[in-house]
Design a protein around this motif. Structure first.
Motif, PDB file in Angstrom:
ATOM      1  N   LEU A   1     -13.209  28.664  -5.972  1.00 58.03           N
ATOM      2  CA  LEU A   1     -12.948  27.232  -5.864  1.00 58.03           C
ATOM      3  C   LEU A   1     -12.074  26.742  -7.005  1.00 58.03           C
ATOM      4  N   ARG A   2     -12.341  27.213  -8.221  1.00 60.86           N
ATOM      5  CA  ARG A   2     -11.628  26.709  -9.388  1.00 60.86           C
ATOM      6  C   ARG A   2     -10.176  27.178  -9.474  1.00 60.86           C
ATOM      7  N   VAL A   3      -9.775  28.099  -8.605  1.00 63.95           N
ATOM      8  CA  VAL A   3      -8.369  28.494  -8.557  1.00 63.95           C
ATOM      9  C   VAL A   3      -7.507  27.301  -8.160  1.00 63.95           C
ATOM     10  N   SER A   4      -8.030  26.449  -7.282  1.00 67.14           N
ATOM     11  CA  SER A   4      -7.189  25.368  -6.762  1.00 67.14           C
ATOM     12  C   SER A   4      -7.885  24.015  -6.680  1.00 67.14           C
ATOM     13  N   HIS A   5      -9.198  23.959  -6.854  1.00 67.23           N
ATOM     14  CA  HIS A   5      -9.937  22.709  -6.690  1.00 67.23           C
ATOM     15  C   HIS A   5     -10.791  22.421  -7.927  1.00 67.23           C
ATOM     16  N   PHE A   6     -10.845  21.140  -8.319  1.00 68.88           N
ATOM     17  CA  PHE A   6     -11.619  20.759  -9.495  1.00 68.88           C
ATOM     18  C   PHE A   6     -12.644  19.684  -9.151  1.00 68.88           C
ATOM     19  N   THR A   7     -13.127  19.757  -7.914  1.00 70.67           N
ATOM     20  CA  THR A   7     -14.219  18.890  -7.484  1.00 70.67           C
ATOM     21  C   THR A   7     -15.432  19.117  -8.384  1.00 70.67           C
ATOM     22  N   PRO A   8     -16.119  18.063  -8.818  1.00 68.17           N
ATOM     23  CA  PRO A   8     -17.323  18.268  -9.633  1.00 68.17           C
ATOM     24  C   PRO A   8     -18.322  19.172  -8.923  1.00 68.17           C
ATOM     25  N   VAL A   9     -18.919  20.100  -9.680  1.00 65.60           N
ATOM     26  CA  VAL A   9     -19.895  21.047  -9.131  1.00 65.60           C
ATOM     27  C   VAL A   9     -21.183  20.975  -9.944  1.00 65.60           C
ATOM     28  N   LEU A  10     -22.281  20.749  -9.240  1.00 67.83           N
ATOM     29  CA  LEU A  10     -23.613  20.808  -9.828  1.00 67.83           C
ATOM     30  C   LEU A  10     -24.259  22.101  -9.344  1.00 67.83           C
ATOM     31  N   MET A  11     -24.534  23.018 -10.267  1.00 65.90           N
ATOM     32  CA  MET A  11     -25.104  24.305  -9.885  1.00 65.90           C
ATOM     33  C   MET A  11     -26.627  24.258  -9.946  1.00 65.90           C
ATOM     34  N   LEU A  12     -27.252  24.896  -8.958  1.00 62.73           N
ATOM     35  CA  LEU A  12     -28.699  25.032  -8.925  1.00 62.73           C
ATOM     36  C   LEU A  12     -29.046  26.442  -9.395  1.00 62.73           C
ATOM     37  N   THR A  13     -29.783  26.546 -10.490  1.00 68.22           N
ATOM     38  CA  THR A  13     -30.084  27.841 -11.093  1.00 68.22           C
ATOM     39  C   THR A  13     -31.583  28.118 -11.038  1.00 68.22           C
ATOM     40  N   ALA A  14     -31.937  29.374 -11.297  1.00 67.13           N
ATOM     41  CA  ALA A  14     -33.352  29.739 -11.374  1.00 67.13           C
ATOM     42  C   ALA A  14     -33.948  29.149 -12.644  1.00 67.13           C
ATOM     43  N   LYS A  15     -35.172  28.696 -12.559  1.00 69.35           N
ATOM     44  CA  LYS A  15     -35.830  28.076 -13.709  1.00 69.35           C
ATOM     45  C   LYS A  15     -35.905  29.060 -14.868  1.00 69.35           C
ATOM     46  N   GLY A  16     -35.426  28.631 -16.041  1.00 69.18           N
ATOM     47  CA  GLY A  16     -35.512  29.464 -17.229  1.00 69.18           C
ATOM     48  C   GLY A  16     -34.431  30.513 -17.363  1.00 69.18           C
ATOM     49  N   ASP A  17     -33.529  30.613 -16.388  1.00 66.15           N
ATOM     50  CA  ASP A  17     -32.480  31.633 -16.467  1.00 66.15           C
ATOM     51  C   ASP A  17     -31.273  31.057 -17.207  1.00 66.15           C
TER      52      ASP A  17
END
Length: 231
Positions: free
Chosen positions: A70-86
Motif C-alpha cells: 500500500l505504501r508504494v503508492s498510497h498514504f491513507t491513514p492506517v490503524l493496525m490491529l496487533t496481538a496484545k503485548g506483541d
C-alpha cells in the motif's frame, strides 16, 4: 456532512460484523474484506478511504505485506490491529508506515476514539496556520496540498509523519514534548513505554536525510523534540 469512508481488513467475521454495527451509526461507511490480497485490491481500487483498519494476522497476505504494498503508492491513514503485548508487531508496523496501532482485544470505545483522532488529524493543528506555507531552510511544507519538499524533492510522508513535521515546524526552536505530539497528532495521551512517536520521528529523519543529511529534528531524551532553527 457526508459519512467518512473506512476499509476494515480482518479475517474475524464475527468481529468485523460487530464493528460494522457499532461504527455505522457514528457516521462511517464501512467496506469489509477478510484476507490480505482482497485488502490490497480494495485499498488501491481508486475509492477514497479516510482510514484503513488493518489486522496483522491475515490469510494470503499478512498485514505487514499489505501495508508494504500500500505504501508504494498510497498514504491513507492506517490503524493496525496487533496481538496484545506483541511489541515487535507494533514497532514493525510503525516502521513500515502505519499511523497508529491498537492491541487486541480492545474496547470498542477506544477503537472509536482512535478512528476519530486519525480522520480529524488536520483539525487538531492550529487553525490560523492551515493555509500558510512554512519554509525553513530547504524544507517547504504546504498545508493546502499536504506536501513537503526538501531541497526541491517531494517527500513521501504518511499523514502522521506530515502532521508531526507540521507541528514541529510551527514551533521551530521550541521543545515539543512527546505527549503534546501524541495528543495533537494522534489524539491520545502517550502511554508508558509507547514508542510510536519515536518511530514516526525516526521515519521522518530518514526521509529528510535522503535529500539533506543536516540534522533538523533534535531529540531531548525524556523530554521531546526540537525542530532546529536554520542558521
Amino acid at each position: 456532512m457526508s459519512n467518512k469512508q473506512l476499509l476494515l481488513i480482518d479475517d474475524d467475521i464475527e468481529l468485523t460484523d460487530l464493528l460494522s454495527q457499532y461504527l455505522k451509526p457514528q457516521g462511517y461507511d464501512i467496506d469489509i474484506v477478510h484476507d490480505g490480497e482482497s485488502g490490497i485490491t480494495q485499498a488501491t481500487s481508486g475509492k477514497h478511504y479516510d482510514l484503513i483498519i488493518l489486522d496483522v494476522m491475515l490469510p494470503k497476505l499478512d498485514g505487514f505485506e499489505v501495508l508494504k504494498k500500500l505504501r508504494v503508492s498510497h498514504f491513507t491513514p492506517v490503524l493496525m490491529l496487533t496481538a496484545k503485548g506483541d511489541d515487535l508487531d507494533k514497532i514493525l508496523g510503525l516502521e513500515m508506515g502505519a499511523d497508529d496501532y491498537l492491541a487486541k482485544p480492545f474496547n470498542h470505545r477506544e477503537l472509536s476514539a482512535r478512528i476519530k483522532a486519525l480522520v480529524r488529524r488536520m483539525g487538531l493543528l492550529p487553525a490560523t496556520s492551515v493555509q500558510q506555507n512554512l519554509v525553513l531552510g530547504d524544507v517547504e511544507l504546504s498545508p493546502p496540498s499536504q506536501q513537503v519538499h526538501c531541497n526541491g524533492h517531494l517527500l513521501e510522508l504518511t499523514g502522521t509523519e506530515y502532521s508531526i513535521l507540521h507541528l514541529l515546524m510551527l514551533n521551530h526552536g521550541i521543545l515539543v514534548s512527546k505527549n503534546d505530539i501524541s495528543e495533537k497528532v494522534l489524539g491520545r495521551k502517550l502511554a508508558a513505554f509507547d514508542r510510536s512517536i519515536d518511530m514516526h520521528v525516526s521515519n521522518l529523519r530518514k526521509k529528510l536525510a535522503e535529500f539533506n543529511p543536516t540534522e533538523k529534528i533534535k531529540t531531548h531524551r525524556g523530554a521531546g523534540y526540537l525542530y532546529l532553527v536554520e542558521s
